[in-house]
Write a protein that holds these residues in place. Sequence first.
Motif, PDB file in Angstrom:
ATOM      1  N   PHE A 342      31.494   4.015  45.958  1.00  0.00           N
ATOM      2  CA  PHE A 342      32.406   4.234  44.833  1.00  0.00           C
ATOM      3  C   PHE A 342      32.407   3.056  43.865  1.00  0.00           C
ATOM      4  CE2 PHE A 342      34.010   7.401  47.808  1.00  0.00           C
ATOM      5  CZ  PHE A 342      34.202   8.478  46.959  1.00  0.00           C
ATOM      6  N   ASN A 343      32.218   1.848  44.387  1.00  0.00           N
ATOM      7  CA  ASN A 343      32.128   0.697  43.494  1.00  0.00           C
ATOM      8  C   ASN A 343      30.883   0.803  42.602  1.00  0.00           C
ATOM      9  OD1 ASN A 343      33.239  -2.061  42.827  1.00  0.00           O
ATOM     10  ND2 ASN A 343      31.144  -2.610  43.361  1.00  0.00           N
ATOM     11  N   SER A 344      29.769   1.261  43.180  1.00  0.00           N
ATOM     12  CA  SER A 344      28.535   1.423  42.400  1.00  0.00           C
ATOM     13  C   SER A 344      28.676   2.537  41.370  1.00  0.00           C
ATOM     14  CB  SER A 344      27.363   1.724  43.335  1.00  0.00           C
ATOM     15  OG  SER A 344      27.140   0.653  44.224  1.00  0.00           O
ATOM     16  N   ILE A 345      29.373   3.611  41.765  1.00  0.00           N
ATOM     17  CA  ILE A 345      29.610   4.698  40.804  1.00  0.00           C
ATOM     18  C   ILE A 345      30.412   4.175  39.607  1.00  0.00           C
ATOM     19  CG2 ILE A 345      30.854   6.865  40.439  1.00  0.00           C
ATOM     20  CD1 ILE A 345      30.096   7.608  43.333  1.00  0.00           C
ATOM     21  N   GLY A 346      31.505   3.442  39.879  1.00  0.00           N
ATOM     22  CA  GLY A 346      32.303   2.884  38.800  1.00  0.00           C
ATOM     23  C   GLY A 346      31.504   1.956  37.908  1.00  0.00           C
ATOM     24  N   PHE A 347      30.658   1.120  38.523  1.00  0.00           N
ATOM     25  CA  PHE A 347      29.843   0.172  37.756  1.00  0.00           C
ATOM     26  C   PHE A 347      28.846   0.910  36.866  1.00  0.00           C
ATOM     27  CE2 PHE A 347      26.010  -2.454  37.349  1.00  0.00           C
ATOM     28  CZ  PHE A 347      26.539  -3.613  36.814  1.00  0.00           C
ATOM     29  N   ASN A 348      28.142   1.871  37.413  1.00  0.00           N
ATOM     30  CA  ASN A 348      27.110   2.569  36.653  1.00  0.00           C
ATOM     31  C   ASN A 348      27.686   3.487  35.580  1.00  0.00           C
ATOM     32  OD1 ASN A 348      24.096   2.268  37.792  1.00  0.00           O
ATOM     33  ND2 ASN A 348      25.541   1.974  39.465  1.00  0.00           N
ATOM     34  N   VAL A 349      28.801   4.130  35.874  1.00  0.00           N
ATOM     35  CA  VAL A 349      29.434   4.971  34.858  1.00  0.00           C
ATOM     36  C   VAL A 349      29.915   4.114  33.683  1.00  0.00           C
ATOM     37  CG1 VAL A 349      31.412   6.462  34.353  1.00  0.00           C
ATOM     38  CG2 VAL A 349      30.088   6.821  36.431  1.00  0.00           C
ATOM     39  N   SER A 350      30.441   2.929  33.983  1.00  0.00           N
ATOM     40  CA  SER A 350      30.891   2.028  32.923  1.00  0.00           C
ATOM     41  C   SER A 350      29.715   1.553  32.080  1.00  0.00           C
ATOM     42  CB  SER A 350      31.627   0.828  33.528  1.00  0.00           C
ATOM     43  OG  SER A 350      32.773   1.247  34.226  1.00  0.00           O
ATOM     44  N   LEU A 351      28.593   1.237  32.712  1.00  0.00           N
ATOM     45  CA  LEU A 351      27.402   0.864  31.950  1.00  0.00           C
ATOM     46  C   LEU A 351      26.943   2.022  31.062  1.00  0.00           C
ATOM     47  CD1 LEU A 351      25.091  -1.158  34.396  1.00  0.00           C
ATOM     48  CD2 LEU A 351      26.595  -2.021  32.606  1.00  0.00           C
ATOM     49  N   TYR A 352      27.016   3.227  31.611  1.00  0.00           N
ATOM     50  CA  TYR A 352      26.640   4.420  30.836  1.00  0.00           C
ATOM     51  C   TYR A 352      27.563   4.593  29.633  1.00  0.00           C
ATOM     52  CZ  TYR A 352      26.240   9.408  29.756  1.00  0.00           C
ATOM     53  OH  TYR A 352      26.096  10.608  29.118  1.00  0.00           O
ATOM     54  N   MET A 353      28.870   4.375  29.825  1.00  0.00           N
ATOM     55  CA  MET A 353      29.828   4.464  28.714  1.00  0.00           C
ATOM     56  C   MET A 353      29.516   3.433  27.634  1.00  0.00           C
ATOM     57  SD  MET A 353      33.456   4.993  30.699  1.00  0.00           S
ATOM     58  CE  MET A 353      34.389   4.717  29.191  1.00  0.00           C
ATOM     59  N   ILE A 354      29.235   2.204  28.043  1.00  0.00           N
ATOM     60  CA  ILE A 354      28.923   1.157  27.069  1.00  0.00           C
ATOM     61  C   ILE A 354      27.674   1.520  26.279  1.00  0.00           C
ATOM     62  CG2 ILE A 354      28.217  -1.256  26.807  1.00  0.00           C
ATOM     63  CD1 ILE A 354      29.973  -1.896  29.247  1.00  0.00           C
ATOM     64  N   GLY A 355      26.653   2.002  26.991  1.00  0.00           N
ATOM     65  CA  GLY A 355      25.422   2.404  26.316  1.00  0.00           C
ATOM     66  C   GLY A 355      25.638   3.541  25.338  1.00  0.00           C
ATOM     67  N   THR A 356      26.477   4.506  25.726  1.00  0.00           N
ATOM     68  CA  THR A 356      26.748   5.661  24.862  1.00  0.00           C
ATOM     69  C   THR A 356      27.570   5.267  23.630  1.00  0.00           C
ATOM     70  OG1 THR A 356      26.710   7.149  26.785  1.00  0.00           O
ATOM     71  CG2 THR A 356      27.791   7.957  24.792  1.00  0.00           C
ATOM     72  N   LEU A 357      28.602   4.453  23.844  1.00  0.00           N
ATOM     73  CA  LEU A 357      29.496   4.079  22.746  1.00  0.00           C
ATOM     74  C   LEU A 357      28.856   3.112  21.758  1.00  0.00           C
ATOM     75  CD1 LEU A 357      32.787   3.621  24.799  1.00  0.00           C
ATOM     76  CD2 LEU A 357      32.292   5.451  23.188  1.00  0.00           C
ATOM     77  N   THR A 358      27.830   2.387  22.202  1.00  0.00           N
ATOM     78  CA  THR A 358      27.171   1.420  21.306  1.00  0.00           C
ATOM     79  C   THR A 358      25.842   1.934  20.786  1.00  0.00           C
ATOM     80  OG1 THR A 358      26.160   0.327  23.242  1.00  0.00           O
ATOM     81  CG2 THR A 358      28.274  -0.552  22.438  1.00  0.00           C
ATOM     82  N   ARG A 359      25.561   3.202  20.997  1.00  0.00           N
ATOM     83  CA  ARG A 359      24.310   3.777  20.499  1.00  0.00           C
ATOM     84  C   ARG A 359      24.242   3.656  18.978  1.00  0.00           C
ATOM     85  NH1 ARG A 359      23.544   9.342  23.036  1.00  0.00           N
ATOM     86  NH2 ARG A 359      23.432   7.975  24.868  1.00  0.00           N
TER      87      ARG A 359
END
Length: 432
Positions: A342-359
């Motif tokens: 679950f910690n890895s899921i939270g980390f990777n989803v947050s990275l995905y959000m950052i990548g999406t929002l800064t596209r």
Amino acid sequence: MQKMEMLFQMAQRGDVEELNQLLIKYPLILHQIPLISIHNPLHIASALGHLDFAKKLLELKPEFARQLDAEGYSPMHLACANGHVEIVREFIKVDPHICRLEGREGKTPLHVAVLGGRVVELREMLTNCEGCIEDVTVQKENCFHLAVKNFQCISFQVLLDWAREMRRDEVLNRKDEHGNTILHLAVWKKQRQVLEMLLTNSSSNLEVNAINNSRLTALDLLLIFPSEAGDREIQDILQGAGALKSQDLALNNTTSLSLTRDSPVTNSNSLIEYFRFHDGRDSPSDVRTTLLVIAVLVVTATYQVGISPPGDVWQDDDQVHLAGTSILGTHNLVSYILLVSFNSIGFNVSLYMIGTLTRKFPLQTELQICLFALYVTFNVAVTATSPKSARLFTTVFTSALPTAVPVACGLLQRYGVMGRFRRLFRICRRTS
């Protein structure tokens, strides 16, 4: 096309003599403009203040006065914005009701004059078109709302004096799309000067305890959002005029607020609704900024857990464990696997959000390199601290997540799974 360019250049110079000569040569030129351009020479003359040129165009083609340009403004909007009062008077002579012509976002020339602090133009329009005081924007803001929101105290004073002289105090109680009166906005913006204008020698028709869509009075707003300076004076002004908190009005016991100046708000559905996201009120820029902050916080928290697992790591080698591996993983493998997953899921989803929002942001390549480096160091740290029995699972799971996260998020949104989770969470919270 060349003759049209000549016409617009004449409008920029304000040369009436050249205009007369052009009309002799091309008598239908003014009638052809709507077929070629969305704006007309009157827009240019009005913006630049060429009075004689504008008068000539109004005489020949009065319908130009109601034409909106590509930005959604009429010639009178531009004359008001730039303070050309003589041109404004010419428009009023042609048609006094042109003061009520709606432009971009529903703003009228009166609204534009308010926003620009053009008090002479304000008085001209109010004198000749009393009904323009009623006009509102697409957000249902009248000229008083706009003056308060944009700190135009001089415009507000002119409007207030006119409303009281004409006995039109009812316009002071009008609400915008969020149910806010000008009193709400003045308190929100901490505009003591406006409050003194409103509440000193005010008419009894002013509703000092009006409630907005979030069930808040003006006094509630002051107490919920305190600042360092001026609050005590503003509170004294409000209470001196009879302002109360919504809970004291006893209008609705089930939705009243429990507010004091020195204690937090508790058990308030109204306050929760006030802070909740509202489409149309909250700008995409603010929402994106908030999501980025949340994503960065989650990345920081989950990264810290990844490199420093709970319970610390072993400091020496043993038959059972190796130095640098998780103590929790050695003693309780199931708990460790759940933690890592679950910690890895939270980390990777947050990275995905950052990548999406800064596209499409600048320095996109550099940003992607940073995110990738962060992902690699996280995975190396998690794998290195995993006990032997969990190392294969950890490596496979964390490696597959970058591909799985976008797919999983897309599926969850497509089938509305997150909505069901939220409803289930609310039910569980009510029953607990």
